[in-house]
Motif scaffolding. Structure first.
Motif, PDB file in Angstrom:
ATOM      1  N   THR A   1       4.771  11.492   4.012  1.00  0.00           N
ATOM      2  CA  THR A   1       4.228  11.361   2.654  1.00  0.00           C
ATOM      3  C   THR A   1       4.068  12.744   2.012  1.00  0.00           C
ATOM      4  O   THR A   1       4.298  12.895   0.809  1.00  0.00           O
ATOM      5  CB  THR A   1       2.852  10.652   2.693  1.00  0.00           C
ATOM      6  OG1 THR A   1       2.010  11.307   3.645  1.00  0.00           O
ATOM      7  CG2 THR A   1       3.000   9.198   3.091  1.00  0.00           C
TER       8      THR A   1
ATOM      9  N   ASN B   1       6.737  -2.760   1.225  1.00  0.00           N
ATOM     10  CA  ASN B   1       5.375  -3.197   1.509  1.00  0.00           C
ATOM     11  C   ASN B   1       4.871  -4.120   0.414  1.00  0.00           C
ATOM     12  O   ASN B   1       4.346  -5.182   0.690  1.00  0.00           O
ATOM     13  CB  ASN B   1       4.448  -1.979   1.633  1.00  0.00           C
ATOM     14  CG  ASN B   1       3.005  -2.372   1.861  1.00  0.00           C
ATOM     15  OD1 ASN B   1       2.699  -3.101   2.806  1.00  0.00           O
ATOM     16  ND2 ASN B   1       2.116  -1.919   0.994  1.00  0.00           N
TER      17      ASN B   1
ATOM     18  N   GLU C   1       3.797   6.308  -4.876  1.00  0.00           N
ATOM     19  CA  GLU C   1       3.808   7.715  -4.458  1.00  0.00           C
ATOM     20  C   GLU C   1       4.776   8.552  -5.307  1.00  0.00           C
ATOM     21  O   GLU C   1       4.754   9.776  -5.230  1.00  0.00           O
ATOM     22  CB  GLU C   1       4.115   7.825  -2.964  1.00  0.00           C
ATOM     23  CG  GLU C   1       3.019   7.133  -2.145  1.00  0.00           C
ATOM     24  CD  GLU C   1       2.920   7.593  -0.703  1.00  0.00           C
ATOM     25  OE1 GLU C   1       2.603   8.774  -0.490  1.00  0.00           O
ATOM     26  OE2 GLU C   1       3.172   6.771   0.196  1.00  0.00           O
TER      27      GLU C   1
ATOM     28  N   ASN D   1      -4.161   6.405   2.327  1.00  0.00           N
ATOM     29  CA  ASN D   1      -2.982   6.875   1.593  1.00  0.00           C
ATOM     30  C   ASN D   1      -2.550   5.858   0.537  1.00  0.00           C
ATOM     31  O   ASN D   1      -2.195   6.225  -0.584  1.00  0.00           O
ATOM     32  CB  ASN D   1      -1.838   7.129   2.573  1.00  0.00           C
ATOM     33  CG  ASN D   1      -0.612   7.686   1.892  1.00  0.00           C
ATOM     34  OD1 ASN D   1      -0.652   8.765   1.326  1.00  0.00           O
ATOM     35  ND2 ASN D   1       0.465   6.924   1.902  1.00  0.00           N
ATOM     36  N   GLN D   2      -2.632   4.580   0.904  1.00  0.00           N
ATOM     37  CA  GLN D   2      -2.165   3.535   0.006  1.00  0.00           C
ATOM     38  C   GLN D   2      -3.110   3.330  -1.176  1.00  0.00           C
ATOM     39  O   GLN D   2      -2.661   3.197  -2.314  1.00  0.00           O
ATOM     40  CB  GLN D   2      -2.047   2.253   0.827  1.00  0.00           C
ATOM     41  CG  GLN D   2      -1.449   1.080   0.097  1.00  0.00           C
ATOM     42  CD  GLN D   2      -1.257  -0.084   1.061  1.00  0.00           C
ATOM     43  OE1 GLN D   2      -0.709   0.059   2.159  1.00  0.00           O
ATOM     44  NE2 GLN D   2      -1.737  -1.240   0.667  1.00  0.00           N
TER      45      GLN D   2
ATOM     46  N   PRO E   1      -6.002   5.664   8.025  1.00  0.00           N
ATOM     47  CA  PRO E   1      -5.262   6.647   7.205  1.00  0.00           C
ATOM     48  C   PRO E   1      -4.195   5.999   6.334  1.00  0.00           C
ATOM     49  O   PRO E   1      -3.967   6.444   5.204  1.00  0.00           O
ATOM     50  CB  PRO E   1      -4.647   7.602   8.245  1.00  0.00           C
ATOM     51  CG  PRO E   1      -4.880   6.994   9.581  1.00  0.00           C
ATOM     52  CD  PRO E   1      -5.998   6.011   9.455  1.00  0.00           C
ATOM     53  N   ILE E   2      -3.567   4.941   6.837  1.00  0.00           N
ATOM     54  CA  ILE E   2      -2.556   4.254   6.016  1.00  0.00           C
ATOM     55  C   ILE E   2      -3.221   3.645   4.780  1.00  0.00           C
ATOM     56  O   ILE E   2      -2.719   3.774   3.659  1.00  0.00           O
ATOM     57  CB  ILE E   2      -1.813   3.192   6.866  1.00  0.00           C
ATOM     58  CG1 ILE E   2      -0.871   3.898   7.848  1.00  0.00           C
ATOM     59  CG2 ILE E   2      -1.066   2.203   5.986  1.00  0.00           C
ATOM     60  CD1 ILE E   2      -0.206   2.993   8.865  1.00  0.00           C
TER      61      ILE E   2
ATOM     62  N   TRP F   1      -7.142  12.288  10.538  1.00  0.00           N
ATOM     63  CA  TRP F   1      -6.378  12.483   9.298  1.00  0.00           C
ATOM     64  C   TRP F   1      -7.142  13.382   8.325  1.00  0.00           C
ATOM     65  O   TRP F   1      -6.581  14.301   7.721  1.00  0.00           O
ATOM     66  CB  TRP F   1      -6.089  11.117   8.667  1.00  0.00           C
ATOM     67  CG  TRP F   1      -5.348  11.144   7.360  1.00  0.00           C
ATOM     68  CD1 TRP F   1      -5.813  10.734   6.147  1.00  0.00           C
ATOM     69  CD2 TRP F   1      -4.005  11.611   7.147  1.00  0.00           C
ATOM     70  NE1 TRP F   1      -4.845  10.906   5.181  1.00  0.00           N
ATOM     71  CE2 TRP F   1      -3.738  11.437   5.760  1.00  0.00           C
ATOM     72  CE3 TRP F   1      -3.017  12.141   7.962  1.00  0.00           C
ATOM     73  CZ2 TRP F   1      -2.509  11.791   5.193  1.00  0.00           C
ATOM     74  CZ3 TRP F   1      -1.794  12.502   7.397  1.00  0.00           C
ATOM     75  CH2 TRP F   1      -1.554  12.326   6.027  1.00  0.00           C
TER      76      TRP F   1
ATOM     77  N   ILE G   1       1.830  10.803   8.147  1.00  0.00           N
ATOM     78  CA  ILE G   1       2.143   9.439   7.721  1.00  0.00           C
ATOM     79  C   ILE G   1       3.604   9.441   7.304  1.00  0.00           C
ATOM     80  O   ILE G   1       4.000  10.184   6.399  1.00  0.00           O
ATOM     81  CB  ILE G   1       1.225   8.975   6.572  1.00  0.00           C
ATOM     82  CG1 ILE G   1      -0.238   8.939   7.066  1.00  0.00           C
ATOM     83  CG2 ILE G   1       1.654   7.604   6.068  1.00  0.00           C
ATOM     84  CD1 ILE G   1      -1.248   8.521   6.009  1.00  0.00           C
TER      85      ILE G   1
ATOM     86  N   ASP H   1      -5.169   3.157  13.189  1.00  0.00           N
ATOM     87  CA  ASP H   1      -4.157   3.841  12.377  1.00  0.00           C
ATOM     88  C   ASP H   1      -4.025   3.217  10.984  1.00  0.00           C
ATOM     89  O   ASP H   1      -3.454   3.829  10.069  1.00  0.00           O
ATOM     90  CB  ASP H   1      -2.802   3.870  13.094  1.00  0.00           C
ATOM     91  CG  ASP H   1      -2.309   2.469  13.432  1.00  0.00           C
ATOM     92  OD1 ASP H   1      -3.108   1.521  13.353  1.00  0.00           O
ATOM     93  OD2 ASP H   1      -1.125   2.320  13.767  1.00  0.00           O
TER      94      ASP H   1
ATOM     95  N   ARG I   1       6.402   0.497   3.373  1.00  0.00           N
ATOM     96  CA  ARG I   1       5.491   0.581   4.522  1.00  0.00           C
ATOM     97  C   ARG I   1       5.444   2.006   5.036  1.00  0.00           C
ATOM     98  O   ARG I   1       6.398   2.771   4.878  1.00  0.00           O
ATOM     99  CB  ARG I   1       5.957  -0.345   5.655  1.00  0.00           C
ATOM    100  CG  ARG I   1       5.693  -1.794   5.368  1.00  0.00           C
ATOM    101  CD  ARG I   1       5.881  -2.669   6.603  1.00  0.00           C
ATOM    102  NE  ARG I   1       5.789  -4.055   6.222  1.00  0.00           N
ATOM    103  CZ  ARG I   1       4.633  -4.711   6.061  1.00  0.00           C
ATOM    104  NH1 ARG I   1       3.480  -4.094   6.274  1.00  0.00           N
ATOM    105  NH2 ARG I   1       4.636  -5.976   5.678  1.00  0.00           N
ATOM    106  N   THR I   2       4.329   2.346   5.669  1.00  0.00           N
ATOM    107  CA  THR I   2       4.180   3.669   6.258  1.00  0.00           C
ATOM    108  C   THR I   2       3.678   3.523   7.684  1.00  0.00           C
ATOM    109  O   THR I   2       3.203   2.465   8.086  1.00  0.00           O
ATOM    110  CB  THR I   2       3.189   4.533   5.456  1.00  0.00           C
ATOM    111  OG1 THR I   2       1.929   3.859   5.412  1.00  0.00           O
ATOM    112  CG2 THR I   2       3.675   4.792   4.043  1.00  0.00           C
ATOM    113  N   LYS I   3       3.813   4.618   8.436  1.00  0.00           N
ATOM    114  CA  LYS I   3       3.416   4.599   9.852  1.00  0.00           C
ATOM    115  C   LYS I   3       2.664   5.890  10.143  1.00  0.00           C
ATOM    116  O   LYS I   3       3.123   6.979   9.783  1.00  0.00           O
ATOM    117  CB  LYS I   3       4.699   4.528  10.702  1.00  0.00           C
ATOM    118  CG  LYS I   3       4.462   4.372  12.184  1.00  0.00           C
ATOM    119  CD  LYS I   3       5.814   4.235  12.902  1.00  0.00           C
ATOM    120  CE  LYS I   3       5.645   3.945  14.379  1.00  0.00           C
ATOM    121  NZ  LYS I   3       4.948   5.000  15.116  1.00  0.00           N
ATOM    122  N   PHE I   4       1.504   5.737  10.775  1.00  0.00           N
ATOM    123  CA  PHE I   4       0.705   6.897  11.173  1.00  0.00           C
ATOM    124  C   PHE I   4       1.159   7.329  12.557  1.00  0.00           C
ATOM    125  O   PHE I   4       1.251   6.515  13.468  1.00  0.00           O
ATOM    126  CB  PHE I   4      -0.773   6.482  11.211  1.00  0.00           C
ATOM    127  CG  PHE I   4      -1.720   7.561  11.678  1.00  0.00           C
ATOM    128  CD1 PHE I   4      -2.240   8.494  10.795  1.00  0.00           C
ATOM    129  CD2 PHE I   4      -2.113   7.625  13.014  1.00  0.00           C
ATOM    130  CE1 PHE I   4      -3.126   9.475  11.223  1.00  0.00           C
ATOM    131  CE2 PHE I   4      -3.006   8.600  13.450  1.00  0.00           C
ATOM    132  CZ  PHE I   4      -3.506   9.524  12.555  1.00  0.00           C
TER     133      PHE I   4
END
Lengths: 340, 340
Positions: free
Chosen positions: B140, B236, B194, A249-250, A245-246, A272, B229, A242, B217-220
């Motif tokens: 996102t 982060n 973003e 995106n980042q 994809p993070i 993704w 996401i 996971d 921070r993000t989470k898938f």
């Protein structure tokens, strides 16, 4: 004068014919010469034709033509051990004279004794210690120069060639073909970002700023009035599963329209990629060629592996999705390495 | 036939002359038309000429021509408040009907009462709460669409124009000029990565993948079988001060040869840029133009500020280093905004 005009016309016609001929040859030139003809090669060519056809239903603007590639096992060989692990083990040996205590301490003792089972027995704790001494405690500039020197001299144990010569020619074909069609190509790998960057431009034509990978924390500080970035023995980001994809995106901030992987760590990246609107291409390299490279993964008679494992559940998912394709190294690739 | 030959020669000569004329005009065209002539404009032009002169002592390969730009106060207006804060405050107002409890809770109570002093009094804790409700808890994709909608409608309180029209024309000139000379241009901003990405390509010609910024921070996760996401209310990375060279190293992996900033948050980026080998260009935009934009920072009669503060120590450092240049908005810029 009529004769001269005729002569001139003939020359002009000849030049035009030559131009047409050349352009005809060029259009018919095989964009993926290291691939055998078959549904996988066809899928790549049809995908590129569809997304680049202006006015077509699947057209994608050049700025959105993002393709992401796993590195280990997708772009280059990852067996018998990840290249970065080979680097780390070599570094331990190179550093050993300054660490006499390692003779009695695991995992260093096993590394120095070339006892790979002992290294493996030290588990995650051992690996963390190996990475801490070989990847942290120096500046980013020092690490880059160490990695660059290592790539210039180290050789793969089976192929006896620099690791940088073990990129897969068919994937180099795909990278070049995509870029020639307006794609921007990125690496999205579980490997260390600063371990890959010193070689990706030369080997893959992918510049440092298009490499996404795992990283450790760093610290900016002044040393003798000069700013340096020091590498710390703390994990910053794991670009796997996971995390892919993070990381995409980042770092990239756009969803890829094509993704290439080869293991369970690439599943979420492909999911993704595939979940976006419009035409998408997802491909997994399957290592079934023990003769020219390696064979491992979910098929009769192939050994399982801990390095780049391709689980049966991923094979099932790939087979169930129409725009996911499993590349057979044995059947799809005419050539494996550039030097063949 | 002699006559025809002569005629033909005349035509050819005419075409060549026209080509030469055009190329001559092009070479003499002002690459930075929004800049007044002076040492700062000259420093930019001389720098670009030096690093692009093949065979010259300062030549830099195109792949290493990396230029980094702070965003707020360097590429666009940051007063009276950061654009991202204006977005957050507007979002609180838009969300308020679903949150009746905010009428009695700070910092929301003050925002809804348009009491900016009350918002400021809520301090870092208040700001964190504002960011948590406006920047986290959505995917996102949802956040991107909210930001895009906001940019399409919101207007700057003083200039009464969309924020995206408040980029500085002289900096757009610099971006275009550098790119025309083989540079890759990046944003390296303390702002949210973003928040910026939805507008950077249109406003600056900088694609999402060349934007470095602060992030949460993000989470898938899978939602109804579809991968998303999600944005989490946890920091982060803060891309400010020493975070700027760290972010540059992490995202770009190459040291810039030119950097542009305007505040104390850009100091380390400029130091990191300047510490590399070879010719370097470091520039700081100084806001001394209350009439056409704003005036703040270390000069007689200019008010101090908390938004994009330019401390005296930074001015001293810039004056002490030969290849650091302080841009006077008042004196160096013929034009401030594109619409003038």
């Amino acid at each position: 004068m009529r004769k001269n005009t005729f002569l001139l016309s003939s020359i002009v016609a000849g030049v035009f014919a030559a131009m047409l001929f050349e352009s005809g040859v060029s259009a018919q030139e095989d964009p993926l010469p290291s691939w055998n003809d078959g549904p996988n090669k066809q899928a790549i060519v049809e995908f590129v034709a569809a997304v680049t056809k202006e006015g077509g239903p699947d057209f994608v603007e050049p700025g959105a033509r993002i393709a992401t590639f796993d590195n280990d096992g997708t772009l280059w060989t990852e067996h018998p051990i990840y290249t970065q692990l080979a680097f780390a083990l070599d570094q331990v040996k190179a550093m050993a004279p300054d660490h006499p205590e390692w003779k009695d301490e695991e995992p260093f003792k096993s590394i120095l004794a070339e006892d790979m089972k002992g290294v493996a027995a030290s588990g995650k704790k051992g690996l963390t210690e190996i990475l801490a001494v070989t990847h942290a405690g120096m500046s980013t500039a020092e690490f880059e120069s160490t990695v660059t020197d290592w790539f210039a001299t180290a050789k793969h144990p089976r192929f006896d060639r620099p690791y940088t010569e073990l990129a897969y020619q068919p994937m180099l074909d795909v990278l070049n073909y995509l870029r020639a069609n307006g794609f921007k190509t990125f690496i999205v790998s579980g490997g260390g970002i600063e371990f890959m960057r010193p070689m990706t431009d030369e080997v893959y034509g992918i510049p440092a700023e298009q490499v996404v990978g795992s990283s450790i924390r760093t610290k900016f500080e002044m040393q003798d009035g000069k700013p340096v970035i020091m590498r710390l023995a703390e994990v910053n980001f794991i670009d796997d599963k996971d995390g892919k994809p993070i990381g995409i995106n980042q770092y990239i901030g756009k969803r890829p329209i094509a993704s290439f992987g080869n293991s369970g760590g690439d599943r979420e990246m492909l999911e993704w990629t595939g979940a976006g609107d419009g035409k998408r291409l997802m491909m997994l390299v399957f290592h079934d060629d023990a003769k020219r490279e390696y064979a491992y993964g979910p098929a009769d008679g192939q050994p399982d592996t801990h390095i780049g494992a391709f689980p049966q559940s991923l094979m099932d998912e790939a087979n169930a999705r129409a725009n996911w394709h499993v590349i057979s190294m044995k059947d799809d690739w005419k050539q494996v390495f550039p030097s063949e």
